[in-house]
Design a protein around this motif. Sequence first.
Motif, mmCIF file in Angstrom:
data_model
loop_
_atom_site.group_PDB
_atom_site.id
_atom_site.type_symbol
_atom_site.label_atom_id
_atom_site.label_comp_id
_atom_site.label_asym_id
_atom_site.label_seq_id
_atom_site.Cartn_x
_atom_site.Cartn_y
_atom_site.Cartn_z
ATOM 1 N N HIS A 1 6.819 7.353 -8.392
ATOM 2 C CA HIS A 1 7.061 7.752 -9.774
ATOM 3 C C HIS A 1 6.170 6.973 -10.722
ATOM 4 O O HIS A 1 5.717 7.514 -11.732
ATOM 5 C CB HIS A 1 8.532 7.564 -10.141
ATOM 6 N N ALA A 2 5.897 5.712 -10.391
ATOM 7 C CA ALA A 2 4.965 4.949 -11.231
ATOM 8 C C ALA A 2 3.617 5.663 -11.292
ATOM 9 O O ALA A 2 3.050 5.855 -12.372
ATOM 10 C CB ALA A 2 4.805 3.540 -10.692
ATOM 11 N N LEU A 3 3.133 6.083 -10.145
ATOM 12 C CA LEU A 3 1.829 6.769 -10.119
ATOM 13 C C LEU A 3 1.897 8.085 -10.891
ATOM 14 O O LEU A 3 1.061 8.372 -11.756
ATOM 15 C CB LEU A 3 1.415 7.070 -8.679
ATOM 16 N N THR A 55 3.227 16.663 -2.576
ATOM 17 C CA THR A 55 3.096 15.663 -3.632
ATOM 18 C C THR A 55 4.038 14.528 -3.249
ATOM 19 O O THR A 55 4.933 14.702 -2.431
ATOM 20 C CB THR A 55 3.525 16.206 -5.003
ATOM 21 N N SER A 56 3.792 13.373 -3.870
ATOM 22 C CA SER A 56 4.561 12.217 -3.442
ATOM 23 C C SER A 56 6.039 12.379 -3.778
ATOM 24 O O SER A 56 6.897 11.834 -3.093
ATOM 25 C CB SER A 56 4.004 10.970 -4.093
ATOM 26 N N GLY A 57 6.336 13.143 -4.838
ATOM 27 C CA GLY A 57 7.734 13.328 -5.208
ATOM 28 C C GLY A 57 8.547 13.937 -4.075
ATOM 29 O O GLY A 57 9.737 13.658 -3.925
ATOM 30 N N PHE A 58 7.910 14.740 -3.277
ATOM 31 C CA PHE A 58 8.603 15.384 -2.157
ATOM 32 C C PHE A 58 9.081 14.337 -1.162
ATOM 33 O O PHE A 58 10.210 14.401 -0.671
ATOM 34 C CB PHE A 58 7.662 16.369 -1.484
ATOM 35 N N ILE A 59 8.206 13.373 -0.885
ATOM 36 C CA ILE A 59 8.554 12.352 0.102
ATOM 37 C C ILE A 59 9.791 11.586 -0.366
ATOM 38 O O ILE A 59 10.753 11.400 0.381
ATOM 39 C CB ILE A 59 7.383 11.367 0.287
ATOM 40 N N PHE A 90 -0.504 10.156 -1.604
ATOM 41 C CA PHE A 90 0.663 9.585 -0.933
ATOM 42 C C PHE A 90 1.713 10.644 -0.628
ATOM 43 O O PHE A 90 2.697 10.362 0.048
ATOM 44 C CB PHE A 90 1.250 8.446 -1.756
ATOM 45 N N GLY A 91 1.521 11.838 -1.143
ATOM 46 C CA GLY A 91 2.394 12.928 -0.722
ATOM 47 C C GLY A 91 1.929 13.536 0.580
ATOM 48 O O GLY A 91 2.715 14.024 1.383
ATOM 49 N N VAL A 92 0.623 13.518 0.787
ATOM 50 C CA VAL A 92 0.088 14.111 2.012
ATOM 51 C C VAL A 92 0.160 13.102 3.146
ATOM 52 O O VAL A 92 0.632 13.395 4.240
ATOM 53 C CB VAL A 92 -1.363 14.580 1.797
#
Lengths: 507, 87, 156, 600
Positions: free
Chosen positions: A356-358, A409-413, A484-486
């Motif tokens: 979330h920071a990113l 996307t990283s939010g998914f992780i 970072f999501g991938v």
Amino acid sequence: MELIRHNLPALIVVTPLVIGLLTSIIGRRGLGWWMAMGTTAAGLAMSVQLLVDVLAQGDRTVEYLMGNWPVPFGIGYSVDPLNATVLLIVSLLGAVITLYARKSVASEVPAGKLNFFYALWLFCITGLLGITITGDAFNLYVLLEISSLSTYTLVAMGKDRNRRALTAAVNYVVLGSIGACFYLVGVAYLYMATGSLNIADIAERLQPIYASWGTEAPIYQKTVITGFAFMAVGLSLKLALFPLHGWLPNAYTYAPSSVSALLASTATKVGAYAFIRVIFTLMGVGFAFGRLHTDVALMVCSGAAILVGSWLAIRQTNVKKLLAYSSIAQIGYIALGFALANKDGITASVIHLFNHALTKGGMFLALGIVMYRVGGTRLSDLRGLGRKLPITMGAFTAGGLGLIGVPLTSGFISKWYLVSACLEQGRYELAAIVLVGSVLALVYVWRVVETIYFGKREDEVNVREAPASMLVPTLILVGASIYFGVDSSFTTHIAGEAADFLLKVKP
Amino acid sequence: MSDEPKTPGTSNRVLIAWLVGAAVLVAIVAVDYTVHHHAHFAADGIDVDAMPEFFPVFGLVCGFVLVLISKTLSIALKRKDTFYADD
Amino acid sequence: MKDNPIMRLAVRWNIPFMLIFALYTQAHGELGPGGGFQSGVIVAAAFILYGLVFGGAEMRRVVPRWFTDLLGAVGVLIYAGAGVYAMAMGYEFLDHAALMPSNPGGAEPWGMTIVEYGVGITVFGVMMTIFNEITEGTNPEDNEPTDDSADTEYGS
Amino acid sequence: MQMTDLPPAAVLFAGALLLPLFKGKWRFAVALALPLLALADSWAVITEGGASFIPFMGMTLQPVHVHAATPVFATIFCIMLAGGVLFSMNDDRRVELTAAFVYAGGALGVAFAGDLVTMFVFWEVMTLGSTIIIWSGRQNDSYGAGLRYFGMHALGGVALLMGIIIVVTQRLHEGAADPLAFGHFSAMVDGWSHLGWDNAGMWLILVGMLVNAGAPPFSSWIPDAYPEGSTSGTVFLSAFTTKTAVFTLLVAFAGVEVLIYLGVYMAIYGVVYGVNANNMRRLLCYSLVNQVGFMLIGIGVGTKLSIDGAAAHAFAHIVYKALLLMATGSVLAMTGKFRLGELGGLYRTMPVTMWCLIIGGLSISGFPLTSGFTSKSMVVQAIVDESSRMAALGEPHTYLIVTWFLFQAATAGVFLDACVKLTWFIFFQKDSGLRPPDPPWNMKAAMIAFAFICILLGVFPGILYQILPYQGEAAEYAKVVYSLEHVMVMLGMLGFSGLAFFLLLPILKRGSYIHLDIDWIWRRFIPRFWKEVLLPLLQQLDNAQKAILESLPGRGMRDANLPPPIARRMGNMWAVSVPVFLIVLMLLVYLVVYFVIPTL
């Protein structure tokens, strides 16, 4: 080199402090930015080194004694996987946003105050890094005040664009000070009971006190519990956990763009860290959740944060404020993660701190570009910008997808871990809330995206794409949030380490 | 564009088409009478579909019933096609 | 208030004593009650008293604004500098043994003294800055809306 | 690099990126070559039995996996894209074509997805591509329809994702070797009839898939959104979303009884609404629901033959539905009119279009010698076989008998509706005076090619049967498909339902009407309810809140007789009072929680 490496835990805090002081004296004209940039870059390098060092240690901790006074008499800094990660978040975001800040700040802050701006900027980072690294409960309070006081002023510096920044800053001062005071009162109660200020030491000295509670003659029962209550409220406020989020939206909205980005991506994250630290290291999770049911309070608050934050975000017409409310919801996800207190939950929390920071940092930077080029961040200012600022708006949209939690996307992780943590605890209603939050996120992100790409502008302003110095940091953050999501192996690894450390699973 | 508007049945070609159609239907009825249909659900004692001319009748009835259902529903559900656009 | 002779006299007589008391507090910081923080406040109080009676502008003539602003930073630099010096000499941050490696115990008071002076200077500088900020020309206020109802709407 | 290392979907995604770089003939050539390349690649992968693995969050992704039903779906997706490209080539809709490649790439990706996450990602890619296609339709309501479409599918996607997470978490706890694997779910959970938390994941996945399949109560998105595409856009749209849903249901939920009921409802719904439809492309969308209903019945019956039938029917359906939409699209392109009431008498000047429409119409109704006959009759036969099997075992099977009769009724109905009615109103009835020519050569070529495929599969069903999931059963069935009895059943039913149409012609009036559907709830009821009930209520609450704030003590500071500078500085101090109150409240809450709960 060995000298520096040994002193890393102190240097990472002292460097921005000293350079910040120098900046306020000699950092006139452009020099201030260069000093801030150099410092934050060095801070990034140091935090990376620290993380590497910590993960290389068998017991996953690096200790440092201030003035060589032994703990608990002196102040000890201790680094473990959790705060090494948070240090990395703060210094990474600090460096990238500083890189971005030069032109943005120059356009929003009077030239004569630039040295003060960057000095405060560095103090703020000092405070945030210090809160994260310190192992001393009182020192934490001092650093909290350093970061808070500088933040109040930074927010107020948005006054030249919009005088509401002053009101926002005043509100923030009042509430932030109350929060800090509550925390301090909590520390005082615990000091009364244990006679110690070192977090680990307090935790140790609390054990016999806890043990006495079941017996005829409980020791310090009311003192300790009241202390915890004060600390929990104070930290909730710093974390902007619903319903104590009142200071956040306006502070984020009316601060200068770079400050909004820095605050949104680091300040509340550090607050969350401090909360996690207090619950897991100081109170002990078994006691905090098992006996006192802090988790129930946290779950209720975070669930409400997700729903109310997202709902309020939908209603905003100022996109900066929309993102601020979205942050309140996202803080809910973070708090929910550690409230669940299982490995997936804490992993989700830490991953979400990072992701979330990113994401939010990148989105605020994109909005800063809009501010820089168009002069406002209301929905009507963004209308039809998809064609004028294709890269910036593309970055914003990609960040928005991250907020929703779209796969890749990283939010998914983060949400994946969070939902599995909920399911593991059998909390289906919380999993449903997370999902509903995603749907609401879809709605508010969609509102903005629709305006960007389908809105028609009445005034044909001739805006060009942003300068590279602003575009590159934005793309770095958004790109990282996609990356970072991938490939989530790095984030899941360090978050898993942090979770294991907190739950005392020895590697 | 020299053709005058015509209604079906007025030209010879259309008349022939109608007649061919009718002939096909008659042929179907005739052939169906000679074909042996076995009951699909004989095990359940249902042999209505093995009767001669079952499927032509079934087709006709279904056509009627479905159209009538549609038209009945239509009375209640019919709206101008600008219905949603009027908002 | 500067036309009130009693005030003027009282202030003029009081300020030297305040400054001396501040120095006393400063000097005994590491042994008795007192220390840099209190002394800094007292020094600042002396000047602020002066400013209250004779006006902020007059006070700024005596101690210029740039000077007090500078002191705010310099004090902390002294404090931190002592720590960084220790680090550079191979000790922990703020380990004052670095000042006198041959006699670590004897070095401690020296270190503390340096730190206390740093604190005192900073506190003085910051107090003065706060006073200056309050008394220096206030901006003409405008009447922009201060509530944020304009930022909210119900759906679309 | 070997061909088999290349995921077929990647070919199409690369195409989506490449296409904007080309112009004119080259663009045409590239656009036509890529689907064929993807087809070749698909078959290379299918013969190799491709498998590639990517680590993901401690599990493995399997983006290239060959399910039993993959060959038939991969093949038709590629052919469909090529045909659609050919049809759309005279039209310079650059965004639409790129979106179509993304869309088809997503569909192809789902057909090869070996794990749930890959499946979901491609699933959402499809949503994105198709929404853009609808938006580039530039019809009256394209934008709104696209938005509703997107919202519907986003919600379906959330259900799907939630289900996936639940299922994967459960499997992880059970210590499954490959928790992400996408395969036969229905076998894993016994007792589908009960809707407990432990089955929640499965149900959510099912719901997510059914939304895309157009199952009730979400059937209405198909006739709402698809007619808003451009002439070529609707052709693309008709092919992929519903059929990938059929594919995933076929892989995951074969034999789940509830699908039969949903399928029957859809089959009847499609006919009933189709008969009333006035917009020719909307009529075809209703018949699309009807045909997907047949496929769901096939999946729900769950025998090898019925699954073969569902897969074959999906293949055949894509071809003839595209053909029908091409033909109606041609009429729309040449006349600019889409209401059946405004057309008529076009047989004079559009013979090619007319014959193609008739072939498509005969196929959709399962007329002998067309593809619909050879595919649909498999499902019919499977119902009968399953019924007699269950009768022999003494299990309850009345629902299968009812299904069979309703299935046949819907077949008769769709002939009346999508073949006879459509052809009659467009090309015959009374002359509208329109004299448009046949469409440009590329549209004609695409229609003729697809009409050829319809006939080809009708005459030589073996071509299709040999790529079906269960080839043995299909080969057995090939021997009996053209029995005289089968043929006469169809001829009798279809012929006389056609007669019913002409007998009822007087009451089949054609006004400019639409018919309300379930989407009325979210298109009319909810917006109205929001605007007229909730919104005023919320505003009342807001006013009440403001009034309370005004009455708080801190508020008084502004009005107190403070000197002006201080009063201004206090300005909005009262805005602090509420948060401060909340702080105190929270402290109280924590104290109560800490002191009271442990003692309980």
